[in-house]
Design an enzyme around this catalytic site. Sequence first.
Site, PDB file in Angstrom:
ATOM      1  N   TYR A 285       0.937  -1.257   0.202  1.00  0.00           N
ATOM      2  CA  TYR A 285       0.111   0.043   0.162  1.00  0.00           C
ATOM      3  C   TYR A 285       1.026   1.148   0.126  1.00  0.00           C
ATOM      4  O   TYR A 285       0.554   2.162  -0.880  1.00  0.00           O
ATOM      5  CB  TYR A 285      -0.955   0.106   1.075  1.00  0.00           C
ATOM      6  CG  TYR A 285      -2.197   0.594   0.848  1.00  0.00           C
ATOM      7  CD1 TYR A 285      -3.314  -0.074   0.439  1.00  0.00           C
ATOM      8  CD2 TYR A 285      -2.492   2.069   0.766  1.00  0.00           C
ATOM      9  CE1 TYR A 285      -4.691   0.358   0.101  1.00  0.00           C
ATOM     10  CE2 TYR A 285      -3.736   2.602   0.509  1.00  0.00           C
ATOM     11  CZ  TYR A 285      -4.791   1.480   0.046  1.00  0.00           C
ATOM     12  OH  TYR A 285      -5.885   2.267  -0.416  1.00  0.00           O
ATOM     13  N   GLU A 292       1.982   6.371  -6.981  1.00  0.00           N
ATOM     14  CA  GLU A 292       0.941   7.108  -7.659  1.00  0.00           C
ATOM     15  C   GLU A 292       1.263   8.543  -7.400  1.00  0.00           C
ATOM     16  O   GLU A 292       1.138   9.466  -8.447  1.00  0.00           O
ATOM     17  CB  GLU A 292      -0.368   6.914  -6.962  1.00  0.00           C
ATOM     18  CG  GLU A 292      -0.840   5.580  -7.224  1.00  0.00           C
ATOM     19  CD  GLU A 292      -2.385   5.374  -6.657  1.00  0.00           C
ATOM     20  OE1 GLU A 292      -2.763   6.099  -5.928  1.00  0.00           O
ATOM     21  OE2 GLU A 292      -2.535   3.774  -6.103  1.00  0.00           O
TER      22      GLU A 292
HETATM   23  C1  LIG Z   1     -13.824  12.472  -2.132  1.00  0.00           C
HETATM   24  C2  LIG Z   1     -12.929  11.801  -3.088  1.00  0.00           C
HETATM   25  C3  LIG Z   1     -11.671  11.509  -2.292  1.00  0.00           C
HETATM   26  C4  LIG Z   1     -10.677  10.583  -2.767  1.00  0.00           C
HETATM   27  C5  LIG Z   1      -9.632  10.612  -2.197  1.00  0.00           C
HETATM   28  C6  LIG Z   1      -8.581   9.642  -2.597  1.00  0.00           C
HETATM   29  C7  LIG Z   1      -7.458   9.659  -2.152  1.00  0.00           C
HETATM   30  C8  LIG Z   1      -6.768   8.523  -2.442  1.00  0.00           C
HETATM   31  C9  LIG Z   1      -5.769   7.819  -1.531  1.00  0.00           C
HETATM   32  C10 LIG Z   1      -5.556   6.473  -1.683  1.00  0.00           C
HETATM   33  C11 LIG Z   1      -5.107   5.906  -2.841  1.00  0.00           C
HETATM   34  C12 LIG Z   1      -5.195   4.483  -2.865  1.00  0.00           C
HETATM   35  C13 LIG Z   1      -4.637   3.929  -4.147  1.00  0.00           C
HETATM   36  C14 LIG Z   1      -4.580   2.323  -4.180  1.00  0.00           C
HETATM   37  C15 LIG Z   1      -3.460   1.863  -4.002  1.00  0.00           C
HETATM   38  C16 LIG Z   1      -3.048   0.457  -4.041  1.00  0.00           C
HETATM   39  O1  LIG Z   1      -4.004  -0.469  -4.277  1.00  0.00           O
HETATM   40  S1  LIG Z   1      -1.533   0.047  -3.936  1.00  0.00           S
HETATM   41  C17 LIG Z   1      -1.619  -1.831  -3.924  1.00  0.00           C
HETATM   42  C18 LIG Z   1      -2.046  -2.309  -2.332  1.00  0.00           C
HETATM   43  N1  LIG Z   1      -3.183  -2.246  -2.029  1.00  0.00           N
HETATM   44  C19 LIG Z   1      -4.112  -2.843  -1.367  1.00  0.00           C
HETATM   45  O2  LIG Z   1      -3.490  -3.672  -0.585  1.00  0.00           O
HETATM   46  C20 LIG Z   1      -5.730  -2.423  -1.202  1.00  0.00           C
HETATM   47  C21 LIG Z   1      -6.419  -3.467  -1.518  1.00  0.00           C
HETATM   48  N2  LIG Z   1      -7.836  -3.079  -1.543  1.00  0.00           N
HETATM   49  C22 LIG Z   1      -8.663  -3.498  -0.315  1.00  0.00           C
HETATM   50  O3  LIG Z   1      -7.949  -4.205   0.525  1.00  0.00           O
HETATM   51  C23 LIG Z   1     -10.000  -2.861  -0.228  1.00  0.00           C
HETATM   52  O4  LIG Z   1     -10.408  -2.309  -1.404  1.00  0.00           O
HETATM   53  C24 LIG Z   1     -10.413  -2.029   0.911  1.00  0.00           C
HETATM   54  C25 LIG Z   1     -11.566  -1.320   0.840  1.00  0.00           C
HETATM   55  C26 LIG Z   1      -9.126  -0.942   1.162  1.00  0.00           C
HETATM   56  C27 LIG Z   1     -10.310  -2.889   2.262  1.00  0.00           C
HETATM   57  O5  LIG Z   1     -11.073  -3.945   2.071  1.00  0.00           O
HETATM   58  P1  LIG Z   1     -12.374  -4.485   3.060  1.00  0.00           P
HETATM   59  O6  LIG Z   1     -13.258  -5.128   2.010  1.00  0.00           O
HETATM   60  O7  LIG Z   1     -13.013  -3.357   3.949  1.00  0.00           O
HETATM   61  O8  LIG Z   1     -11.636  -5.510   3.865  1.00  0.00           O
HETATM   62  P2  LIG Z   1     -11.938  -7.154   3.887  1.00  0.00           P
HETATM   63  O9  LIG Z   1     -11.419  -7.444   5.345  1.00  0.00           O
HETATM   64  O10 LIG Z   1     -11.296  -7.733   2.625  1.00  0.00           O
HETATM   65  O11 LIG Z   1     -13.569  -7.324   3.845  1.00  0.00           O
HETATM   66  C28 LIG Z   1     -14.528  -7.059   4.720  1.00  0.00           C
HETATM   67  C29 LIG Z   1     -15.629  -8.221   4.688  1.00  0.00           C
HETATM   68  O12 LIG Z   1     -16.360  -8.056   3.528  1.00  0.00           O
HETATM   69  C30 LIG Z   1     -15.977  -9.250   2.685  1.00  0.00           C
HETATM   70  N3  LIG Z   1     -15.962  -8.887   1.186  1.00  0.00           N
HETATM   71  C31 LIG Z   1     -15.608  -7.610   0.867  1.00  0.00           C
HETATM   72  N4  LIG Z   1     -15.397  -7.715  -0.410  1.00  0.00           N
HETATM   73  C32 LIG Z   1     -16.041  -8.652  -1.034  1.00  0.00           C
HETATM   74  C33 LIG Z   1     -16.267  -9.376  -2.217  1.00  0.00           C
HETATM   75  N5  LIG Z   1     -16.061  -8.734  -3.348  1.00  0.00           N
HETATM   76  N6  LIG Z   1     -16.737 -10.807  -2.280  1.00  0.00           N
HETATM   77  C34 LIG Z   1     -17.033 -11.169  -1.188  1.00  0.00           C
HETATM   78  N7  LIG Z   1     -16.896 -10.822   0.005  1.00  0.00           N
HETATM   79  C35 LIG Z   1     -16.275  -9.452   0.365  1.00  0.00           C
HETATM   80  C36 LIG Z   1     -14.923 -10.005   3.102  1.00  0.00           C
HETATM   81  O13 LIG Z   1     -14.936 -11.381   3.074  1.00  0.00           O
HETATM   82  C37 LIG Z   1     -14.852  -9.775   4.679  1.00  0.00           C
HETATM   83  O14 LIG Z   1     -15.936 -10.674   5.367  1.00  0.00           O
HETATM   84  P3  LIG Z   1     -15.419 -11.104   6.466  1.00  0.00           P
HETATM   85  O15 LIG Z   1     -14.220 -12.203   6.339  1.00  0.00           O
HETATM   86  O16 LIG Z   1     -16.728 -11.979   6.977  1.00  0.00           O
HETATM   87  O17 LIG Z   1     -15.206 -10.038   7.461  1.00  0.00           O
END
Ligand SMILES: CCCCCCCCCCCCC/C=C/C(=O)SCCNC(=O)CCNC(=O)[C@H](O)C(C)(C)COP(=O)(O)OP(=O)(O)OC[C@H]1O[C@@H](n2cnc3c(N)ncnc32)[C@H](O)[C@@H]1OP(=O)(O)O
Length: 361
Positions: A285, A292
């Site tokens: 990240y 970026e």
């Molecule tokens: C007003 C506008 C403002 C804009 C400002 C912008 C600023 C931008 C700054 C930031 C720029 C970031 C750019 C990105 C760069 C990169 O990606 S670099 C490479 C490394 N990146 C990463 O590692 C990030 C990868 N992304 C993520 O992890 C996600 O997108 C996340 C949202 C950041 C976090 O994921 P999240 O879903 O909250 O966590 P989980 O634990 O994985 O999921 C929670 C539970 O939900 C279930 N779930 C989620 N999605 C799915 C799905 N598609 N299908 C099935 N289930 C899903 C998941 O299983 C979890 O369930 P439980 O296990 O039961 O809790």
Amino acid sequence: MQILTPHVYWAQRHSEIFLRVDLSDAKDLDISVQENNTLQFKAQGHGAKGDNEYKFSLEFREPVRTEINHKSTQRQVDIKIRKQEERWWDRLTLQEKKPLFLAPDFDRWLDESDAEMELQAKEEEKINKISVESRVRKDPYLGLKRGYLFMYNLVQFLGFSWIFVNMTVRLFILGQDSFYDTFHTTADMMYFCQMMAVLEVINPLLGLVKTGFFPAMIQVAGRNVILFVIFGSLEEMQNKPVVFFVFYLWSTIEIFRYPFYMLACISTEWKLLTWLRYSLWIPLYPLGVLAEAVAVIQSLVIFDETRMFSVPLPALLGGSLSFSYTLQIYLVLMFLGLFINFRHLYKQRRRRFRSRKRKVQ
Ligand SMILES: CCCCCCCCCCCCC/C=C/C(=O)SCCNC(=O)CCNC(=O)[C@H](O)C(C)(C)COP(=O)(O)OP(=O)(O)OC[C@H]1O[C@@H](n2cnc3c(N)ncnc32)[C@H](O)[C@@H]1OP(=O)(O)O
């Protein structure tokens, strides 16, 4: 005809007593619990002393219910009696001395702690059954939702795998030269995947996943600004090596994240995959946001020169406001976004590994 006493075997649980009367082909059964808390048993059957009438009585240690459950089989008579209060008894009968015809039923025998564990296991099973039933009852579309999520994750996984493999193969074949045409070879697929990723902001809004809306929004909006505004609209950016680093860092995490979600959809977990999903972001990240940020900084000059997306201003105020000013504000937002999502992912990681540890204990 002699009246004899059969062999009786007993066992208990917290709420009931089991008696096994050693009498085969029993008939004319007369079993009752009298008001003085005494079980009276009388039946005709084949026991230790051949065909005869057998009878016995037992005055219980504590009150029992008067309803009796009994079943006569070819081999024995099984009796189940419910205790008035759910409590473990230190013996069956009121009299301390055990009647000679009574013995423990070792087929059913449990000591108090084992019986407690059995009770606990039954309770858990009941709770699980209720929660599964109520979930299915509450959500008749569960299968459909899971199917949709599985397909979504599969498509994303295939898309990002294609990008990752394509870039890796080109890197091995062309070396550093592959840095310069990453955009032309992979952008279409990246456009497709990142446009689809908008669903990741919609899914939590529809209650399909437990993801927080805000972290998903930061993630998707952050990437799409870089992809569509910086790389997509500025041809000068498209053959810069920074595209390679940004795309490679994005796709590296996604080839683990989407299969992890796919398995979650079918209630399966692979420990290594879970660990990778919740650990790889730690180096990736910050590196991703750094790459970026480099792309944004490199684009500032180009936006200043081309005046693309500049806001027209009165001649007195200089004619137009370059888009690079907006991007400079965006640069600050990027690090704010990095902080918010880093904290979010850190919490998700702790929650995930803490709950797994608890399950193991
Ligand atoms: C007003 C506008 C403002 C804009 C400002 C912008 C600023 C931008 C700054 C930031 C720029 C970031 C750019 C990105 C760069 C990169 O990606 S670099 C490479 C490394 N990146 C990463 O590692 C990030 C990868 N992304 C993520 O992890 C996600 O997108 C996340 C949202 C950041 C976090 O994921 P999240 O879903 O909250 O966590 P989980 O634990 O994985 O999921 C929670 C539970 O939900 C279930 N779930 C989620 N999605 C799915 C799905 N598609 N299908 C099935 N289930 C899903 C998941 O299983 C979890 O369930 P439980 O296990 O039961 O809790």
